[in-house]
Design an enzyme around this catalytic site. Structure first.
Site, PDB file in Angstrom:
ATOM      1  N   HIS A   1      -3.524  -1.685 -11.556  1.00  8.98           N
ATOM      2  CA  HIS A   1      -2.064  -1.479 -11.702  1.00  8.98           C
ATOM      3  C   HIS A   1      -1.361  -2.724 -12.241  1.00  8.98           C
ATOM      4  O   HIS A   1      -0.228  -3.022 -11.857  1.00  8.98           O
ATOM      5  CB  HIS A   1      -1.437  -1.050 -10.365  1.00  8.98           C
ATOM      6  CG  HIS A   1      -1.979   0.250  -9.851  1.00  8.98           C
ATOM      7  ND1 HIS A   1      -1.483   1.467 -10.246  1.00  8.98           N
ATOM      8  CD2 HIS A   1      -2.996   0.521  -8.996  1.00  8.98           C
ATOM      9  CE1 HIS A   1      -2.166   2.432  -9.642  1.00  8.98           C
ATOM     10  NE2 HIS A   1      -3.094   1.885  -8.891  1.00  8.98           N
TER      11      HIS A   1
ATOM     12  N   ASN B   1       0.157   7.915  -6.465  1.00  6.01           N
ATOM     13  CA  ASN B   1      -0.107   8.055  -7.894  1.00  6.01           C
ATOM     14  C   ASN B   1       0.650   9.260  -8.426  1.00  6.01           C
ATOM     15  O   ASN B   1       1.304   9.980  -7.659  1.00  6.01           O
ATOM     16  CB  ASN B   1      -1.606   8.253  -8.136  1.00  6.01           C
ATOM     17  CG  ASN B   1      -2.382   6.946  -8.134  1.00  6.01           C
ATOM     18  OD1 ASN B   1      -1.849   5.898  -8.460  1.00  6.01           O
ATOM     19  ND2 ASN B   1      -3.648   7.020  -7.773  1.00  6.01           N
TER      20      ASN B   1
ATOM     21  N   TYR C   1      -4.508  -3.773   0.557  1.00  7.96           N
ATOM     22  CA  TYR C   1      -3.264  -4.108  -0.156  1.00  7.96           C
ATOM     23  C   TYR C   1      -2.639  -5.417   0.334  1.00  7.96           C
ATOM     24  O   TYR C   1      -2.383  -6.316  -0.480  1.00  7.96           O
ATOM     25  CB  TYR C   1      -2.284  -2.928  -0.118  1.00  7.96           C
ATOM     26  CG  TYR C   1      -2.636  -1.898  -1.171  1.00  7.96           C
ATOM     27  CD1 TYR C   1      -3.863  -1.236  -1.151  1.00  7.96           C
ATOM     28  CD2 TYR C   1      -1.769  -1.604  -2.207  1.00  7.96           C
ATOM     29  CE1 TYR C   1      -4.206  -0.318  -2.116  1.00  7.96           C
ATOM     30  CE2 TYR C   1      -2.105  -0.679  -3.182  1.00  7.96           C
ATOM     31  CZ  TYR C   1      -3.326  -0.038  -3.141  1.00  7.96           C
ATOM     32  OH  TYR C   1      -3.658   0.863  -4.115  1.00  7.96           O
TER      33      TYR C   1
END
Ligand code: NDP
Length: 498
Positions: A57, A130, A340
């Protein structure tokens, strides 16, 4: 420095006339002097302009906006963000391609990241999904291998269809996502014309503590618009920044894109009857059997003034859920809950949550301290440990964390001191050590050492802390407690057996 139009060094000193562009030299043709510190500052800052790009990303764009509740879903979730119809919450969204680098083309065939951050009064809620309802793999352990196949060949540094199809053909769980990817939804015409999905199964808990499982859907109000394959290929050359340009220009024209937000709901009982694993991110829940339930919309209406500050430094994590919204046993989700924040700590630094776009606008209170680039008050002079006798902070009893059943087991935060037999006994074995193992000499030295150490306790809570610790020593051994009390000059006669 009050005159804001004067150019200064980073330390605030004015840059003199002719000094911004010209290096200081010995004579007009002479060598450059080491003492021209502004030259060093300029070049050193430039050398450090890039932070590591996101491994996935990397290319994306973002905007601020608002989330508005339009329908009541409090029967499913007690999250304050859903509390009443009409309630508005500030938010930030970032869209992205996945596999390409920061400069790659926006029209590549790829899923699109669809990350939302809601600044709720119970903390930030990140829904990091997404534009597709499913994913290629169902276990986060496969993710590094999968992403390697989407990046570049280790020798040629080309993208490699061989690597991609090798991995996909060896992992048929990828089929559902690959099929969507190969349809024209794999090349959307900008960020505004695609749906978004939370993709994973999440849970919701209401104020009666009832839990359901949910999937999040955000359906574009702009309508689905895709490029066909040849047009997407052409657009890579015509305008590699097509999606970003479309987002910026539409918002600057005051055409604020909106998405209508829905959940699908599955009860605990229904999860048992579902023909597939309802926590498998390669599967959807049919909208015919589990209809979309509308609850709100979000609108993007402000492009950040500075891309690096707010978009490049934006850090989303599925980790961030709020009371009333929770996780599910989805293995991909569980892996992302770790991955993350870990990626952000590496990419931006341990204090990434303090950066303006990531910062919870409400109070944050904990005992994490220090680290590079800490620029809030860092807890000031308040205690930096918990529990403590000073600040009165507490864990919220009403906040989520109630145990729940998963198959035959209970998921919860167990205080083993309170629940496991024997774990609450902190006294018997130290008592044996003092009373039965130490000889008189060792006993006295130990008492002296403890008295010396405890004599340093000071301040307004001195008596409370001394008495609390003395109680523990007495429970270990009355002789130990009495010896320490005597050494400290504390009168404990009223506690002694008569
Ligand atoms: P529905 O007929 O109720 O829904 C079909 C869904 O497919 C719609 O959301 C539609 O979006 C979407 N869709 C259409 N073309 C594509 C495409 N090329 N790529 C991805 N999605 C597309 O059927 P079900 O809910 O029973 O699902 C049937 C199949 O549809 C599933 O097996 C799955 O492959 C796919 N799907 C299902 C979703 C779900 O959450 N149930 C979500 C998305 C896809 P639109 O309404 O905008 O046309």
């Amino acid at each position: 420095m009050s005159d804001k139009s004067k150019i200064t060094t980073n330390a605030g000193c004015p840059v003199g006339k002719g000094q911004y562009e010209n290096s200081q030299t010995v004579g007009s043709r002479g060598p450059v002097l080491l003492q021209d510190f502004f030259l060093h500052e300029k070049m050193a800052q430039f050398n450090r302009e890039r932070i590591p790009e996101r491994i996935v990303h990397a290319k994306g764009g973002g905007a601020f906006g608002k989330f508005v509740v339009t329908h009541d879903i409090t029967q499913y979730s007690r999250a304050k963000i859903f509390a009443e119809i009409g309630k508005e919450t500030k938010m930030f969204a970032r869209f992205s391609t996945v596999g390409g680098e920061r400069g790659s083309a926006d029209t590549e065939r790829d899923p699109r990241g669809f990350a939302l951050k809601f600044y709720t009064e119970d903390g930030n809620w990140d829904l990091v999904g997404n534009n597709t309802p499913v994913f290629f793999i169902k276990d986060a352990k496969k993710f590094p291998d999968f992403i390697h196949t989407q990046k570049r060949d280790p020798k040629t540094h080309y993208k490699s269809p061989t690597m991609m199809w090798d991995f996909w053909s060896l992992n048929p769980e990828s089929l559902h996502q690959v099929l969507i990817l190969m349809s024209d939804r794999g090349t959307p015409d900008g960020f505004r014309h695609m749906h978004g999905f939370g993709s994973h199964t999440f849970s919701m808990v209401n104020d009666k503590n009832e839990r359901v499982y949910v999937k999040f859907h955000h359906r574009t109000q702009q309508g689905i618009k895709n490029f066909d394959g040849p047009t997407a290929d052409k657009m890579r050359g015509i305008d590699p920044d097509h999606s970003q340009r479309d987002l910026v220009e539409s918002i600057e024209r005051n055409e604020f894109p909106r998405w209508t937000m829905y959940i699908q709901v599955m009860t605990e009982a229904q999860t048992k009857e579902f023909p597939w694993n309802p926590f498998d991110v390669t599967k959807t829940w049919s909208q015919k059997e589990y209809p979309l339930i509308e609850y709100g919309y979000f609108e993007l209406n402000q492009i950040p003034e500075n891309f690096f500050r707010d978009v490049e430094q934006a850090a989303f994590a599925p980790t961030n859920v709020v009371d009333g919204i929770g996780f599910s046993p989805d293995k991909m989700l569980q892996g992302r809950i770790f991955a993350y924040p870990d990626a952000h700590r590496y990419r931006i630094g341990t204090n990434f949550e303090q950066l303006p776009v990531n910062r919870c606008p409400y109070m944050t209170t904990n005992y994490h301290r220090d680290g590079a680039m800490r620029f809030d008050d860092n807890g000031g002079s308040a205690p930096n440990y918990y529990p403590n006798s000073f600040d009165g902070h507490y864990e919220d009893e009403n906040y989520q964390g109630e145990p729940y059943q998963l198959d035959d087991a209970t998921v919860g935060y167990f205080d083993r001191n309170a629940t496991d037999k024997g774990d609450e006994d902190h006294y018997t074995q130290p008592g044996i050590l003092f009373d039965q193992v130490m000889d008189d000499h060792a006993k006295q030295n130990t008492i002296n050492n403890i008295v010396g150490a405890m004599s340093g306790i000071d301040g307004p809570k001195k008596d409370e802390i001394v008495m609390r610790q003395l109680c523990h020593w007495f429970r270990v051994s009355p002789r130990l407690g009495a010896g320490i009390a005597q050494g400290l000059g504390v009168d404990v006669s009223e506690f002694m057996p008569k």
